[in-house]
Design an enzyme around this catalytic site. Structure first.
Site, PDB file in Angstrom:
ATOM      1  N   ARG A 153       0.888  -1.143   0.138  1.00 18.70           N
ATOM      2  CA  ARG A 153      -0.014  -0.163  -0.059  1.00 18.70           C
ATOM      3  C   ARG A 153       0.685   1.251   0.089  1.00 18.70           C
ATOM      4  O   ARG A 153       2.080   1.268   0.515  1.00 18.70           O
ATOM      5  CB  ARG A 153      -0.778   0.037   1.255  1.00 18.70           C
ATOM      6  CG  ARG A 153      -1.926  -0.974   1.275  1.00 18.70           C
ATOM      7  CD  ARG A 153      -2.509  -1.068   2.595  1.00 18.70           C
ATOM      8  NE  ARG A 153      -3.630  -2.259   2.759  1.00 18.70           N
ATOM      9  CZ  ARG A 153      -3.115  -3.165   3.597  1.00 18.70           C
ATOM     10  NH1 ARG A 153      -2.016  -3.509   4.115  1.00 18.70           N
ATOM     11  NH2 ARG A 153      -4.432  -4.396   3.542  1.00 18.70           N
ATOM     12  N   LYS A 204      -2.357  -2.461   7.816  1.00 17.45           N
ATOM     13  CA  LYS A 204      -3.791  -1.890   8.611  1.00 17.45           C
ATOM     14  C   LYS A 204      -3.814  -2.440   9.704  1.00 17.45           C
ATOM     15  O   LYS A 204      -3.355  -3.842  10.031  1.00 17.45           O
ATOM     16  CB  LYS A 204      -5.083  -2.381   7.656  1.00 17.45           C
ATOM     17  CG  LYS A 204      -5.185  -1.450   6.608  1.00 17.45           C
ATOM     18  CD  LYS A 204      -6.183  -1.598   5.804  1.00 17.45           C
ATOM     19  CE  LYS A 204      -6.789  -0.794   4.344  1.00 17.45           C
ATOM     20  NZ  LYS A 204      -7.865  -0.837   3.896  1.00 17.45           N
ATOM     21  N   HIS A 260      -2.997   2.476  -5.709  1.00 15.63           N
ATOM     22  CA  HIS A 260      -3.413   1.188  -5.252  1.00 15.63           C
ATOM     23  C   HIS A 260      -3.635   0.075  -6.679  1.00 15.63           C
ATOM     24  O   HIS A 260      -3.845  -1.111  -6.597  1.00 15.63           O
ATOM     25  CB  HIS A 260      -4.847   1.258  -4.771  1.00 15.63           C
ATOM     26  CG  HIS A 260      -5.183   0.420  -3.437  1.00 15.63           C
ATOM     27  ND1 HIS A 260      -4.341   0.405  -2.482  1.00 15.63           N
ATOM     28  CD2 HIS A 260      -6.080  -0.562  -3.297  1.00 15.63           C
ATOM     29  CE1 HIS A 260      -4.931  -0.462  -1.468  1.00 15.63           C
ATOM     30  NE2 HIS A 260      -5.850  -1.143  -2.065  1.00 15.63           N
ATOM     31  N   ARG A 291      -0.977  -2.122  -6.926  1.00 13.44           N
ATOM     32  CA  ARG A 291      -1.175  -3.490  -5.787  1.00 13.44           C
ATOM     33  C   ARG A 291      -2.220  -4.361  -6.650  1.00 13.44           C
ATOM     34  O   ARG A 291      -1.921  -5.595  -6.499  1.00 13.44           O
ATOM     35  CB  ARG A 291      -1.624  -2.700  -4.875  1.00 13.44           C
ATOM     36  CG  ARG A 291      -1.949  -3.759  -3.667  1.00 13.44           C
ATOM     37  CD  ARG A 291      -2.273  -3.000  -2.359  1.00 13.44           C
ATOM     38  NE  ARG A 291      -3.020  -3.803  -1.279  1.00 13.44           N
ATOM     39  CZ  ARG A 291      -2.297  -4.399  -0.500  1.00 13.44           C
ATOM     40  NH1 ARG A 291      -1.147  -4.746  -0.264  1.00 13.44           N
ATOM     41  NH2 ARG A 291      -3.451  -4.957   0.524  1.00 13.44           N
ATOM     42  N   HIS A 322      -4.174  -9.008   3.560  1.00 16.31           N
ATOM     43  CA  HIS A 322      -5.573  -8.952   3.632  1.00 16.31           C
ATOM     44  C   HIS A 322      -5.972  -9.861   4.730  1.00 16.31           C
ATOM     45  O   HIS A 322      -5.433 -10.975   4.923  1.00 16.31           O
ATOM     46  CB  HIS A 322      -6.089  -9.561   2.410  1.00 16.31           C
ATOM     47  CG  HIS A 322      -6.336  -8.780   1.276  1.00 16.31           C
ATOM     48  ND1 HIS A 322      -6.091  -9.137  -0.123  1.00 16.31           N
ATOM     49  CD2 HIS A 322      -6.090  -7.271   1.135  1.00 16.31           C
ATOM     50  CE1 HIS A 322      -6.355  -7.990  -0.928  1.00 16.31           C
ATOM     51  NE2 HIS A 322      -5.922  -7.199  -0.201  1.00 16.31           N
ATOM     52  N   TYR A 368      -9.389 -10.952  -7.036  1.00 10.51           N
ATOM     53  CA  TYR A 368      -8.421 -10.895  -8.259  1.00 10.51           C
ATOM     54  C   TYR A 368      -8.565 -12.134  -9.070  1.00 10.51           C
ATOM     55  O   TYR A 368      -8.101 -12.023 -10.078  1.00 10.51           O
ATOM     56  CB  TYR A 368      -6.917 -10.842  -7.488  1.00 10.51           C
ATOM     57  CG  TYR A 368      -7.109  -9.486  -6.795  1.00 10.51           C
ATOM     58  CD1 TYR A 368      -6.917  -8.090  -7.478  1.00 10.51           C
ATOM     59  CD2 TYR A 368      -6.622  -9.203  -5.415  1.00 10.51           C
ATOM     60  CE1 TYR A 368      -6.696  -6.930  -6.780  1.00 10.51           C
ATOM     61  CE2 TYR A 368      -6.547  -8.228  -4.893  1.00 10.51           C
ATOM     62  CZ  TYR A 368      -6.544  -6.978  -5.583  1.00 10.51           C
ATOM     63  OH  TYR A 368      -6.255  -5.977  -4.863  1.00 10.51           O
TER      64      TYR A 368
END
Length: 300
Positions: free
Chosen positions: A149, A173, A246, A249, A272, A281
């Site tokens: 990120r 995150k 992004h 990414r 994630h 994806y």
């Protein structure tokens, strides 16, 4: 307690107790301020379900995206759940609040050839020795090579890089650390930047910093600079006026799956929390496969 004051206390709770990302805290704070503006000067326990529905209806009339409406509903539910725990409200008015589901749109992805051409061009530009060109090449290679990120890139310190192993330790995150690999092109670009460009950029600053990526004035680079770079060089390639880091990414994840990478391995690389987030994806790869089939097969 007035809604505005309670919303600020909730935002502080998200930041210091739940340790959510600054971007999430900022979004929730903005959503609750918008609710306060819509409701007027009322106490927290003065908000009812009809006021919340009216707030979301006003947002639809402004043309807010479905994803924004869904996030605002989530912010309200999270806030009133906290307010009930804190004794600010007796009953949670958001329990029956329904927002439109977010429409799942496939992310913007550049092709293999497009990425190769883009990175080769910046590698050639970096050979000039210009510090900014060297830095930009390293940024693009890291964003694509590691799938990180923009906040993780900007937060990288020198000690977080292992150039021998080709890995970087990033803070994702929820303040979760993970180690991500990157390929030899990224390692070469980062090494060249650290050796030939970073000292020159650092000399422009008034204070030393451990940051890997530096801005033109010698301080830690900010997300806005990275966004500007990616929008300028990637936008014309993917045909999008608004495209940010992004997208690199997304592209990295899609190319990993195209190359046969395991879905759970990609989940670990991207950081994630849910496998469901990574699964989008697989839809991107399937769509690309279908498009290729229709173009190439004589009986498609």
């Amino acid at each position: 307690m007035e809604l505005v004051r309670a919303a600020e206390a909730f935002a502080e709770h998200l930041e210091k107790v739940r340790r959510l990302s600054p971007a999430t805290v900022k979004a929730y704070r903005s959503d609750l301020r918008d609710l306060a503006a819509s409701a007027g000067p009322v106490p927290v326990d003065g908000i009812d379900l009809e006021m919340l529905r009216d707030w979301l209806w006003r947002a639809t009339q402004r043309g807010d995206a479905r994803s924004t409406l869904a996030r605002r509903a989530a912010a309200a539910r999270s806030f009133f759940s906290w307010a009930q725990e804190e004794g600010l409200v007796e009953h949670d008015p958001s329990l029956r609040l329904i927002a439109p589901k977010k429409g799942r749109t496939l992310p913007t992805v550049a092709s293999h050839d497009a990425m190769s051409g883009l990175l080769d061009l910046h590698r050639v530009n970096a050979e000039s020795g210009d510090p900014i060109a060297l830095r930009d090449h390293a940024i693009l290679e890291l964003l694509y090579g590691a799938g990180i990120r923009v906040s993780e890139l900007c937060g990288l310190d020198i000690d977080d890089l292992d150039l021998d192993r080709g890995t970087a330790k990033v803070l994702g995150k929820g303040s979760k650390e993970r180690v991500v690999p990157y390929g030899s092109p990224a390692r070469d670009a980062v090494s060249a930047y650290l050796r030939r460009a970073r000292p020159a950029l650092a000399a422009r600053g008034s204070a030393s910093t451990p940051a890997v990526m530096l801005g033109a004035r010698g301080g830690r680079i900010g997300p806005r600079t990275v966004y500007s770079l990616v929008a300028r060089v990637l936008g014309p390639i993917v045909g999008a006026e608004t495209v940010g880091p992004h997208a690199l990414r997304h592209t990295a994840a899609t190319h990993l799956l195209d190359g046969g990478a395991d879905l759970r391995a990609v989940q670990e690389i991207l950081g994630h929390a849910s496998l469901g987030t990574t699964q989008i994806y697989t839809h991107v790869s399937a769509e690309r496969l279908t498009a290729t089939y229709k173009l190439a097969h004589p009986r498609a």
